[in-house]
Write an enzyme that holds these catalytic residues in place. Structure first.
Site, PDB file in Angstrom:
ATOM      1  N   GLU A 130     -18.820  -4.532  18.595  1.00 46.39           N
ATOM      2  CA  GLU A 130     -19.468  -3.032  18.673  1.00 46.39           C
ATOM      3  C   GLU A 130     -18.456  -1.930  18.939  1.00 46.39           C
ATOM      4  OE1 GLU A 130     -22.598  -3.353  21.586  1.00 46.39           O
ATOM      5  OE2 GLU A 130     -23.913  -4.535  19.699  1.00 46.39           O
ATOM      6  N   ASP A 150     -29.104 -11.021  20.569  1.00 43.55           N
ATOM      7  CA  ASP A 150     -28.988 -10.308  21.546  1.00 43.55           C
ATOM      8  C   ASP A 150     -30.044  -9.915  22.500  1.00 43.55           C
ATOM      9  OD1 ASP A 150     -27.837  -7.927  22.931  1.00 43.55           O
ATOM     10  OD2 ASP A 150     -27.677  -6.690  21.010  1.00 43.55           O
ATOM     11  N   GLU A 191     -34.418  -3.875  27.834  1.00 43.06           N
ATOM     12  CA  GLU A 191     -34.145  -3.129  26.558  1.00 43.06           C
ATOM     13  C   GLU A 191     -35.052  -3.573  25.394  1.00 43.06           C
ATOM     14  OE1 GLU A 191     -30.040  -3.435  25.260  1.00 43.06           O
ATOM     15  OE2 GLU A 191     -30.330  -2.527  23.598  1.00 43.06           O
TER      16      GLU A 191
END
Ligand code: BDP
Length: 717
Positions: free
Chosen positions: A307, A381, A409
């Site tokens: 990332e 993820d 998240e």
């Protein structure tokens, strides 16, 4: 007349139990409230004095915690005493510090440096309760266990308990930035008040350490994996050292994230090539410097070539080259490197789910002995449900540690109730089959499957400056459960829930049973209303708040939803079987044979591994489309039930905490419905099938859901 009514009311209230005082959640599970009077009397009989041997900072912490705990639980001060001359002494220490403990000749040898014994013992006719360990930190862990027994109203007669952790490195990963913004944090700003450090030591740092020590967490990575080299400059090392000084007594070591390009950014070098001698020298010097500030510095956590983060591949080098350079620098000081396997690249045409395995497996055995490769529980993820990561079991010569995400998240931020221990447990209990049946992920992690010399577990923290630490009262349970499972990956999620609920709220069975039931089904509800049947990565772009199954285009295909659900007029799901990306081949044969066969794969993973026609018959007899609508609706229904359960629990706890949880349930119910309606409306444009009878139509049009924007959602940067 009035006064007798009042008296009557008062008597009724008393008999119902006094309504609890208002609480804000700050005390977490360390509230130390009085137990019932009968038990209180029993406990008082058994403990008449405290004998803490030694006066190290850790033993002072033991004394403080016991004094505070017993005073609260027993409702009386238990005097400290220097020797165990009377019956009823509670003796805490090591054979080195305590003569009484040495004289008992307890079997401590197998308990290592962190284990402990809780024993009822007889010495010269006196009855003693003993908390014994080989080290002060072991005694501290034993103390918290002992207090937990009292808090959860267990008998402390005839105690004979021994325990030691099953993993060595049990760390929180704080994704905290130096400006106090917490990446994916939903509990306010970072606890670390960098600007006022090192001079001002917020008392909260001590409470943070107490909470962690009470569940066996022994390390904290202070800084974000998306790292800032500034944290390695002297000014910031001094600040980190101040935190380390607070945490040390509680057995907690400090770790830092290492930005791979730091030699360029703060070192003035031209390169960060891990094979360049100048770069290697720079890291050695920098590491020596860190150890001058923090003599027990734990080591580095690194996110590299992922990332957009810099890494060894920028110089044509491997992950092993990068990790080994840092490992060499910390090795003389006894430090470790936790190198993350969370790597994937948009340039790589292969299925994102396969990339970490492809990158790392060839380097098995090539890492220095003080490197642990840190692997997320699943290959994508931190989704509400993922099959276990295929790297577990695939690197027998490289210690792998688990990375769980405690901050929610992808499971509704701080407002949705999702007790995560069942998710953690599902990953830990998953059978890799690499050495036959029973080769569970937990056994990979505790080192027993491959004989790893090093073991560990990491949890991405959900902690911030919010008064209740975690953004919601029930999110404290996720911090708690993570610590307990890092200590012992075989613990059952239900038992952890019960233990936590008793300490956090009340021992009243009428509260405990429904609350534990509610917690245990809560994560499944989230899976249902967000991503049922193996769907994944359907959330809003960037901030990840709310549904976004329509997300497509933009900078990277692997950051879109359409990449993952692959819905067409014919069907839905990602074909990872042999006819598709063949990600299933990364698992051991018996596992691949199940995941790769759409008739054998558990339905909860169906669309993770297969692209399936809308009319396929499911085990319920429904078509896939109808099953999808059913699951989404069931999720919303579950939330309504949880909300109603909670409404009934009002009499059992303080109004303040009850009210916040109640209003968060209202948010969750609204958002669960939003997820359901938006996803159904969107997927219906592919299935072109009606909403089955008896199920509600989406409340709004698809266009409405797509038009919603949240530029200021928390946790984003
Ligand atoms: C993703 C988060 C991102 C993290 C990344 C990671 O959205 O903020 O930086 O994980 O783990 O899930 O590195």
């Amino acid at each position: 007349m009035m006064s007798s009514v009042r008296t009557l009311l008062f008597l009724i209230l008393i008999s119902l139990g006094t309504p609890a005082l208002s609480e804000d959640g700050y005390d977490l599970w360390l509230r130390y409230t009085p137990v019932n009077p009968q038990l209180q009397a029993q406990y008082r009989d058994s403990i008449s004095s405290i004998v803490v041997s030694g006066n190290s900072p850790t033993m002072l912490a033991v004394r403080d915690e016991l004094t505070r705990g017993l005073e609260g639980i027993l409702g009386t001060t238990v005097p400290a005493s220097l020797t165990a001359e009377k019956s009823g002494a509670l003796v805490i220490g090591t054979p080195d510090s305590s003569e009484a403990i040495a004289a008992l000749g307890l079997p401590l040898t197998n308990l290592g440096t962190e284990g402990y014994l809780l024993r009822t013992a007889n010495q010269n006719g006196r009855e003693l309760t003993v908390i014994a360990a080989n080290s002060d930190v072991g005694a501290l862990y034993g103390t918290y266990h002992f207090l937990r027994l009292l808090q959860t109203q267990h008998s402390i007669q005839d105690l004979d308990i021994s325990a030691k952790p099953k993993t060595q490195t049990r760390v929180l990963n704080h994704w905290d930035n130096l400006d106090r913004n917490v990446e994916r944090g939903y509990a306010g700003q970072s606890l670390w008040d960098w600007h006022k450090l090192p001079d001002y030591l917020d008392p909260r740092y001590t409470d943070y350490a107490r909470a962690n020590a009470s569940i066996g967490i022994n390390g904290t990575v202070l800084t974000n994996v998306n790292a800032n080299a500034t944290s390695l400059t002297p000014m910031y090392l001094e600040k980190s050292a101040a935190l380390a000084n607070v945490f040390r007594a509680y057995g907690i070591r400090v770790y830092l994230t290492a930005r791979f390009s730091a030699p360029i950014e703060i070192g003035g070098l031209k390169s960060a090539d891990p094979l360049d001698p100048a770069v290697r020298e720079w890291w050695k010097k920098k590491t020596d410097e860190i150890y001058r500030y923090i003599p027990d510095f734990g080591g580095y956590l690194v996110k590299a070539n992922s990332e957009g983060q810099p890494g060894p591949q920028d110089y044509g080098r491997s992950h092993a080259d990068g990790a080994n350079m840092l490992a060499e620098a910390v090795a003389p000081h006894g430090g470790i490197v936790m190198w993350r396997a969370f790597v994937y690249s948009n340039e790589e045409p292969d299925d994102r789910a396969k990339q970490a395995y492809n990158e790392f497996v060839p380097y098995d055995g090539k890492f220095r002995e003080n490197v642990l490769v840190q692997v997320k529980n699943g290959a994508i993820d931190f989704q509400p449900r993922e099959p276990f990561h295929p790297l577990f079991g695939a690197m027998p010569k490289t210690p792998l540690m688990m990375e769980f995400q405690i901050t929610k998240e992808y499971l509704g931020f701080a407002t949705h109730l999702a007790y995560l221990a069942p998710l953690f447990e599902e990953a830990l209990d998953a059978d890799t089959f690499v050495k036959g049946k029973g080769s569970t992920v937990a056994k990979v992690l505790d080192g027993s499957l491959h004989g790893y010399a090093r073991t560990g577990m990491a949890g991405v923290a959900n902690i911030g400056v919010d008064r209740n630490w975690s953004g919601s009262h029930f999110d404290q349970a996720n911090w708690y459960a993570y610590g307990r499972l890092a200590w012992d990956p075989m613990l059952a999620s239900r038992e952890i829930a019960e233990e936590w609920a008793r300490m956090t709220f009340t021992n009243d069975e009428a509260f405990i049973n429904p609350t534990v039931e509610m917690m245990m089904k809560s994560r499944e509800a989230v899976v249902d209303y967000m991503t049922p049947l193996g769907l994944h990565h359907l959330m809003g772009r960037g901030h990840h708040y709310g549904p976004g199954p329509w997300v497509e285009g933009g900078p990277r295909a692997d950051w879109t939803s359409v990449y993952y659900h692959r819905a067409t007029k014919e069907g839905i799901g990602f074909d990872r079987s042999a006819s598709g990306s063949n990600a299933v081949a990364q698992y051991a044969k018996p596992v691949a044979a199940i995941f790769g066969d759409r008739n054998k794969v558990p339905e909860q993973f169906l669309l993770w591994f297969h692209h399936v026609p809308w009319d396929r018959k499911m085990s319920s007899g429904r078509t896939l489309w109808n099953e999808l609508v059913h699951a989404y609706s069931r999720g919303v229904q579950s939330v309504s039930e949880m909300r109603q359960t909670w409404d009934h629990l009002k009499p059992y706890l303080d109004a303040e905490r009850h009210a916040q949880v109640a209003s968060f349930f209202e948010i969750q119910e609204k958002e669960a419905k939003w997820w359901r309606d938006a996803c159904i409306a969107y997927f219906q444009t592919f299935s072109e099938r009606p909403i089955p009878e008896g199920y509600a139509q989406p409340e709004h049009s698809l266009e409405y859901y797509k038009s919603l924007e949240f530029p200021y959602a928390p946790g984003h940067h």
